[in-house]
Design a protein around this motif. Structure first.
Motif, PDB file in Angstrom:
ATOM      1  N   THR A   3      -1.076 -20.491  20.410  1.00  0.00           N
ATOM      2  CA  THR A   3      -0.020 -19.536  20.104  1.00  0.00           C
ATOM      3  C   THR A   3      -0.522 -18.105  20.276  1.00  0.00           C
ATOM      4  O   THR A   3      -1.712 -17.831  20.160  1.00  0.00           O
ATOM      5  CB  THR A   3       0.516 -19.678  18.660  1.00  0.00           C
ATOM      6  OG1 THR A   3      -0.536 -19.419  17.731  1.00  0.00           O
ATOM      7  CG2 THR A   3       1.086 -21.074  18.425  1.00  0.00           C
ATOM      8  N   PHE A  14       2.189 -22.067  23.599  1.00  0.00           N
ATOM      9  CA  PHE A  14       1.906 -22.368  25.006  1.00  0.00           C
ATOM     10  C   PHE A  14       0.796 -23.399  25.121  1.00  0.00           C
ATOM     11  O   PHE A  14       0.025 -23.629  24.188  1.00  0.00           O
ATOM     12  CB  PHE A  14       1.527 -21.092  25.765  1.00  0.00           C
ATOM     13  CG  PHE A  14       0.170 -20.521  25.428  1.00  0.00           C
ATOM     14  CD1 PHE A  14      -0.927 -20.750  26.260  1.00  0.00           C
ATOM     15  CD2 PHE A  14      -0.023 -19.749  24.294  1.00  0.00           C
ATOM     16  CE1 PHE A  14      -2.179 -20.225  25.958  1.00  0.00           C
ATOM     17  CE2 PHE A  14      -1.268 -19.206  23.988  1.00  0.00           C
ATOM     18  CZ  PHE A  14      -2.346 -19.449  24.823  1.00  0.00           C
ATOM     19  N   ARG A  35       8.479 -26.095  27.519  1.00  0.00           N
ATOM     20  CA  ARG A  35       7.209 -26.444  28.147  1.00  0.00           C
ATOM     21  C   ARG A  35       6.945 -27.950  28.235  1.00  0.00           C
ATOM     22  O   ARG A  35       6.119 -28.374  29.044  1.00  0.00           O
ATOM     23  CB  ARG A  35       6.060 -25.752  27.429  1.00  0.00           C
ATOM     24  CG  ARG A  35       5.614 -26.361  26.135  1.00  0.00           C
ATOM     25  CD  ARG A  35       4.479 -25.557  25.492  1.00  0.00           C
ATOM     26  NE  ARG A  35       3.686 -26.345  24.581  1.00  0.00           N
ATOM     27  CZ  ARG A  35       4.059 -26.708  23.365  1.00  0.00           C
ATOM     28  NH1 ARG A  35       5.246 -26.359  22.906  1.00  0.00           N
ATOM     29  NH2 ARG A  35       3.261 -27.443  22.610  1.00  0.00           N
ATOM     30  N   LEU A  56      -0.471 -21.266  32.323  1.00  0.00           N
ATOM     31  CA  LEU A  56       0.048 -21.057  30.975  1.00  0.00           C
ATOM     32  C   LEU A  56       1.490 -21.530  30.959  1.00  0.00           C
ATOM     33  O   LEU A  56       2.375 -20.895  31.546  1.00  0.00           O
ATOM     34  CB  LEU A  56      -0.038 -19.580  30.576  1.00  0.00           C
ATOM     35  CG  LEU A  56      -1.417 -18.925  30.682  1.00  0.00           C
ATOM     36  CD1 LEU A  56      -1.362 -17.498  30.156  1.00  0.00           C
ATOM     37  CD2 LEU A  56      -2.472 -19.725  29.937  1.00  0.00           C
ATOM     38  N   TYR A  58       4.525 -22.125  28.723  1.00  0.00           N
ATOM     39  CA  TYR A  58       4.911 -21.698  27.376  1.00  0.00           C
ATOM     40  C   TYR A  58       6.383 -21.954  27.083  1.00  0.00           C
ATOM     41  O   TYR A  58       7.193 -22.165  27.984  1.00  0.00           O
ATOM     42  CB  TYR A  58       4.575 -20.214  27.187  1.00  0.00           C
ATOM     43  CG  TYR A  58       5.567 -19.216  27.751  1.00  0.00           C
ATOM     44  CD1 TYR A  58       6.407 -18.481  26.910  1.00  0.00           C
ATOM     45  CD2 TYR A  58       5.663 -18.967  29.124  1.00  0.00           C
ATOM     46  CE1 TYR A  58       7.303 -17.541  27.405  1.00  0.00           C
ATOM     47  CE2 TYR A  58       6.549 -18.028  29.630  1.00  0.00           C
ATOM     48  CZ  TYR A  58       7.374 -17.322  28.769  1.00  0.00           C
ATOM     49  OH  TYR A  58       8.268 -16.397  29.261  1.00  0.00           O
ATOM     50  N   SER A  66       8.115 -22.372  19.956  1.00  0.00           N
ATOM     51  CA  SER A  66       8.104 -20.929  19.747  1.00  0.00           C
ATOM     52  C   SER A  66       9.139 -20.538  18.696  1.00  0.00           C
ATOM     53  O   SER A  66      10.158 -21.212  18.524  1.00  0.00           O
ATOM     54  CB  SER A  66       8.398 -20.183  21.055  1.00  0.00           C
ATOM     55  OG  SER A  66       7.298 -20.266  21.939  1.00  0.00           O
ATOM     56  N   LEU A  85       0.986 -13.146  26.301  1.00  0.00           N
ATOM     57  CA  LEU A  85       0.311 -14.279  26.932  1.00  0.00           C
ATOM     58  C   LEU A  85      -0.739 -13.810  27.929  1.00  0.00           C
ATOM     59  O   LEU A  85      -1.885 -14.293  27.925  1.00  0.00           O
ATOM     60  CB  LEU A  85       1.336 -15.163  27.651  1.00  0.00           C
ATOM     61  CG  LEU A  85       2.257 -16.017  26.780  1.00  0.00           C
ATOM     62  CD1 LEU A  85       3.434 -16.525  27.602  1.00  0.00           C
ATOM     63  CD2 LEU A  85       1.492 -17.186  26.178  1.00  0.00           C
TER      64      LEU A  85
END
Length: 274
Positions: A3, A14, A35, A56, A58, A66, A85
């Protein structure tokens, strides 16, 4: 799962895949995406394993693991999420987006808020540039937010798909009977974030070169040769106006491609100079 904390305190989840010997790329999903969608996971794995990229993958705010900012919908916040990120991973990354995520990737690169964006790849960004194509109602933002605020998640999904995306009502009715509907409803609240990204570009207005002159990073616009023309016009126009862009049409590909159809084009472009 990892995170990061965005500028406004929102937690963004992510996954990090791959060693990154060839650089880093952030995957930015479109409406209803998150994701853990199998196709997204497969794309991340293909880019990592076949092209040496650190990926990545996410969850955009309001979906998956999230957090959200209920009632606050601004594309600048989503750009800040991407910045968090990129900075957490060393400050340099390429961006790949599809659907509303493609527009978000382009906006993030144009904004200048993320100094380490190296390249952009956008699959069929849904700019509405032709008045003959579907244009969302003028009160679409208000109607969508009302449904979300009232907890009418199924109604929000139906509204977004029919009124914003232009999906025929009969198609949506059939989807409601399928197993995928539950997954769409789970991400319903995030559609207001998608529309915040799309709204300025859904008015059937032509894209002006001066509005995008700040996006100078190498950019690849991808379209499928089996996609409806309304879904490819925006990418074609962006390829004309961006100062450092190219357009590539993928044979046999529609608006819902699988990872194996996208990974080679993305991977080859992002590793071309390495």
């Amino acid at each position: 799962m990892q995170t990061v904390t965005s500028q406004d305190g929102t937690t963004i989840a992510f996954d990090r895949i791959g060693s990154g010997s060839a650089g880093t790329v952030v995957l930015i999903s479109g409406a209803f995406g998150y994701r853990q969608v199998p196709n997204t996971v497969e794309l991340a794995q293909a880019l990592a394993e076949n092209y040496g990229l650190r990926v990545l993958n996410y969850d955009r705010r309001g979906r998956g693991d999230s957090a959200d900012s209920p009632g606050v919908y601004d594309s600048a916040n989503e750009i800040a999420d991407i910045r968090a990120l990129v900075e957490a991973e060393g400050g340099s990354a390429a961006l790949f987006g599809w659907g509303s995520g493609a527009i978000l990737a382009l906006l993030a690169a144009r904004s200048g808020a993320i100094t380490g964006v190296t390249d952009v790849v956008a699959f069929e960004p849904p700019f509405v540039v032709d008045p003959k194509d579907h244009v969302p109602p003028k009160d679409a933002e208000e109607k969508l937010r009302q449904r979300i605020a009232a907890g009418k998640r199924g109604g929000a999904v139906r509204y977004y798909m029919t009124k914003v995306m232009g999906v025929p009502g009969l198609v949506v009715a059939v989807m409601r009977m399928s197993s995928v509907w539950k997954k769409l409803v789970a991400t319903a609240d995030s559609t207001a974030h998608d529309f915040a990204v799309l709204k300025p570009f859904s008015r059937a207005e032509t894209i002006q070169p001066e509005d995008w002159a700040m996006l100078t990073q190498p950019t690849l616009l991808l379209i499928g040769d089996r996609s409806a023309p309304a879904l490819t016009k925006g990418a074609k126009r962006m390829a004309e106006v961006l100062p450092n862009a190219e357009l590539r049409e993928l044979p046999g590909v529609s608006n819902d491609p699988v990872a194996a159809e996208l990974a080679p084009a993305i991977g080859e472009f992002l590793t071309r100079a390495r």
